[in-house]
Enzyme design. Sequence first.
Site, PDB file in Angstrom:
ATOM      1  N   TYR A 139      -2.189  -1.072  10.827  1.00  0.00           N
ATOM      2  CA  TYR A 139      -2.394  -1.608   9.472  1.00  0.00           C
ATOM      3  C   TYR A 139      -1.189  -1.289   8.592  1.00  0.00           C
ATOM      4  O   TYR A 139      -0.631  -2.156   7.915  1.00  0.00           O
ATOM      5  CB  TYR A 139      -3.676  -1.016   8.868  1.00  0.00           C
ATOM      6  CG  TYR A 139      -3.717  -1.109   7.364  1.00  0.00           C
ATOM      7  CD1 TYR A 139      -4.026  -2.320   6.749  1.00  0.00           C
ATOM      8  CD2 TYR A 139      -3.417  -0.008   6.566  1.00  0.00           C
ATOM      9  CE1 TYR A 139      -4.036  -2.415   5.355  1.00  0.00           C
ATOM     10  CE2 TYR A 139      -3.424  -0.094   5.185  1.00  0.00           C
ATOM     11  CZ  TYR A 139      -3.728  -1.305   4.590  1.00  0.00           C
ATOM     12  OH  TYR A 139      -3.717  -1.397   3.228  1.00  0.00           O
ATOM     13  N   SER A 181       0.841  -1.194   0.000  1.00  0.00           N
ATOM     14  CA  SER A 181       0.000   0.000   0.000  1.00  0.00           C
ATOM     15  C   SER A 181       0.875   1.242   0.000  1.00  0.00           C
ATOM     16  O   SER A 181       1.974   1.238   0.566  1.00  0.00           O
ATOM     17  CB  SER A 181      -0.855  -0.008   1.270  1.00  0.00           C
ATOM     18  OG  SER A 181      -1.422   1.267   1.494  1.00  0.00           O
ATOM     19  N   LYS A 183       2.051  -3.670   6.657  1.00  0.00           N
ATOM     20  CA  LYS A 183       2.536  -3.621   5.272  1.00  0.00           C
ATOM     21  C   LYS A 183       4.046  -3.368   5.249  1.00  0.00           C
ATOM     22  O   LYS A 183       4.781  -4.007   4.503  1.00  0.00           O
ATOM     23  CB  LYS A 183       1.797  -2.533   4.480  1.00  0.00           C
ATOM     24  CG  LYS A 183       0.290  -2.775   4.322  1.00  0.00           C
ATOM     25  CD  LYS A 183       0.000  -4.014   3.506  1.00  0.00           C
ATOM     26  CE  LYS A 183      -1.489  -4.280   3.364  1.00  0.00           C
ATOM     27  NZ  LYS A 183      -1.790  -5.590   2.756  1.00  0.00           N
ATOM     28  N   TYR A 203      -0.317  -0.020  -3.774  1.00  0.00           N
ATOM     29  CA  TYR A 203      -1.540   0.547  -4.345  1.00  0.00           C
ATOM     30  C   TYR A 203      -1.780   1.936  -3.790  1.00  0.00           C
ATOM     31  O   TYR A 203      -1.637   2.166  -2.593  1.00  0.00           O
ATOM     32  CB  TYR A 203      -2.793  -0.242  -3.958  1.00  0.00           C
ATOM     33  CG  TYR A 203      -2.754  -1.721  -4.080  1.00  0.00           C
ATOM     34  CD1 TYR A 203      -1.886  -2.380  -4.944  1.00  0.00           C
ATOM     35  CD2 TYR A 203      -3.642  -2.491  -3.322  1.00  0.00           C
ATOM     36  CE1 TYR A 203      -1.901  -3.754  -5.041  1.00  0.00           C
ATOM     37  CE2 TYR A 203      -3.665  -3.861  -3.420  1.00  0.00           C
ATOM     38  CZ  TYR A 203      -2.783  -4.490  -4.267  1.00  0.00           C
ATOM     39  OH  TYR A 203      -2.803  -5.853  -4.354  1.00  0.00           O
TER      40      TYR A 203
HETATM   41  N1  UFG Z   1     -12.673  11.290   3.074  1.00  0.00           N
HETATM   42  C1  UFG Z   1     -13.730  12.134   3.415  1.00  0.00           C
HETATM   43  N2  UFG Z   1     -14.874  11.562   3.887  1.00  0.00           N
HETATM   44  C2  UFG Z   1     -15.018  10.203   4.022  1.00  0.00           C
HETATM   45  C3  UFG Z   1     -13.949   9.364   3.658  1.00  0.00           C
HETATM   46  C4  UFG Z   1     -12.789   9.949   3.199  1.00  0.00           C
HETATM   47  O1  UFG Z   1     -13.620  13.353   3.299  1.00  0.00           O
HETATM   48  O2  UFG Z   1     -16.089   9.760   4.468  1.00  0.00           O
HETATM   49  C5  UFG Z   1     -11.439  11.881   2.532  1.00  0.00           C
HETATM   50  C6  UFG Z   1     -10.202  11.609   3.367  1.00  0.00           C
HETATM   51  O3  UFG Z   1     -10.044  12.587   4.356  1.00  0.00           O
HETATM   52  C7  UFG Z   1      -9.113  11.630   2.302  1.00  0.00           C
HETATM   53  C8  UFG Z   1      -9.809  11.113   1.047  1.00  0.00           C
HETATM   54  O4  UFG Z   1     -11.189  11.275   1.269  1.00  0.00           O
HETATM   55  O5  UFG Z   1      -8.712  12.964   2.060  1.00  0.00           O
HETATM   56  C9  UFG Z   1      -9.539   9.643   0.789  1.00  0.00           C
HETATM   57  O6  UFG Z   1      -9.845   8.911   1.958  1.00  0.00           O
HETATM   58  P1  UFG Z   1      -9.999   7.315   1.938  1.00  0.00           P
HETATM   59  O7  UFG Z   1     -10.411   6.905   3.313  1.00  0.00           O
HETATM   60  O8  UFG Z   1     -10.864   6.912   0.806  1.00  0.00           O
HETATM   61  O9  UFG Z   1      -8.545   6.813   1.584  1.00  0.00           O
HETATM   62  P2  UFG Z   1      -7.179   7.037   2.369  1.00  0.00           P
HETATM   63  O10 UFG Z   1      -6.285   7.704   1.392  1.00  0.00           O
HETATM   64  O11 UFG Z   1      -7.348   7.676   3.667  1.00  0.00           O
HETATM   65  O12 UFG Z   1      -6.810   5.525   2.656  1.00  0.00           O
HETATM   66  C10 UFG Z   1      -6.249   4.766   1.662  1.00  0.00           C
HETATM   67  C11 UFG Z   1      -6.515   3.271   1.848  1.00  0.00           C
HETATM   68  C12 UFG Z   1      -5.785   2.742   3.045  1.00  0.00           C
HETATM   69  C13 UFG Z   1      -4.358   3.179   3.048  1.00  0.00           C
HETATM   70  C14 UFG Z   1      -4.294   4.673   2.907  1.00  0.00           C
HETATM   71  C15 UFG Z   1      -2.894   5.210   2.928  1.00  0.00           C
HETATM   72  O13 UFG Z   1      -7.887   3.033   2.013  1.00  0.00           O
HETATM   73  O14 UFG Z   1      -5.798   1.319   2.971  1.00  0.00           O
HETATM   74  O15 UFG Z   1      -4.904   5.038   1.683  1.00  0.00           O
HETATM   75  O16 UFG Z   1      -2.239   4.830   1.761  1.00  0.00           O
HETATM   76  F1  UFG Z   1      -3.753   2.818   4.198  1.00  0.00           F
END
Ligand code: UFG
Length: 343
Positions: free
Chosen positions: A153, A129, A157, A181
């Site tokens: 988590y 990741s 990784k 990813y």
């Molecule tokens: N976000 C919102 N509202 C939500 C969910 C997310 O505003 O309900 C925002 C987050 O703050 C972020 C963006 O949308 O700015 C993306 O958030 P995600 O939760 O979709 O994804 P992340 O980048 O936080 O997480 C992903 C993967 C994890 C990994 C992480 C770090 O889901 O497995 O990237 O690489 F660990």
Amino acid sequence: MRVLVTGGAGYIGSHTVLQLLVANHSVLIADDFSNAKPSAVTRLEELAGQSIPVCRVDLTDEAATLALFDDAIAGGQPIEAVIHFAGFKAVGESVAKPLAYYRNNLDTTFSVLRAMDVHGVRQFVFSSSATVYGENPVRERTEDMPTYATSPYGWTKVMVEQVLRDLAVADDSWRIALLRYFNPVGAHASGRIGEDPSGLPNNLMPFVAQVAVGRREKLAVFGDDYDTVDGTGVRDYIHVEDLAAGHVAALERIGLRDDALSVWNLGSGHPESVLEVVAAFARASGREIPYEVVPRRPGDVDAYWANPSKANRELGWSATRTIDEMCADTWRWQSQNPNGYPD
Ligand code: UFG
């Protein structure tokens, strides 16, 4: 090749299984169905037009994992390579349940690697990741950056990557790919398979999709005061079909390489903000997406995206689908399956 796909009934695993079959590989799925439904496999079989062998197994069980490899030999179809998707993946949950995350994500990997070692299977593709880049101030991530994590988590990784690096040093007959990813979204163009989070979605795209379909009232946007284009968080969204193609490319390439271990970013290289994703989803679905800005989510990084040029060059692969296609395919899946897979 005969490929063992652990976690093959899950979101990324299922899309990869289909592409492996299309590329004429044969597949054995191992899944404990703790975060996937058997109906996902039924649908995969419909799409593939063939039956797909599935083993319900807890891969933390070393003896059961070894038996999987023995049975494949006894059945005349020995496993030749492994793509290891199986694992827990919710960042927030990992903070609350670190022991469960370390045990599951490390022990499943150890069992599989040990069974591979015993049977002389040497080709291993690992679901890593972009979380392993931690909080580097350089937003465009390249594979040579130091690794670090901000959640249990993420540490699983980083740790598995280190185990694999040590293994490759100890025995250079291994052919290992670490695939980092970025943010996988989207669904198969048929709308038959897609992401089906249990409970409240943690990730942006499934949440937006559930708002569009009327399952949730509104999206909470986690902060609009970041130093980004519109103040909201910026990520690199990659269509799951592009991601699946990256696995097939990596699997087919590692056996031809001299390196025992290779690391590739799988991302599009195109940053998108939360509000840009919301706007793209509204266009794709023709639905309004109500949202409310709330405080930042603890642990979130402001902005990062992939530099995918190493994968582009060395795998002859690139992510081709746009954010509009990602949203259109997510919407097809969500609107055809408002409650996800049937039980
Ligand atoms: N976000 C919102 N509202 C939500 C969910 C997310 O505003 O309900 C925002 C987050 O703050 C972020 C963006 O949308 O700015 C993306 O958030 P995600 O939760 O979709 O994804 P992340 O980048 O936080 O997480 C992903 C993967 C994890 C990994 C992480 C770090 O889901 O497995 O990237 O690489 F660990």
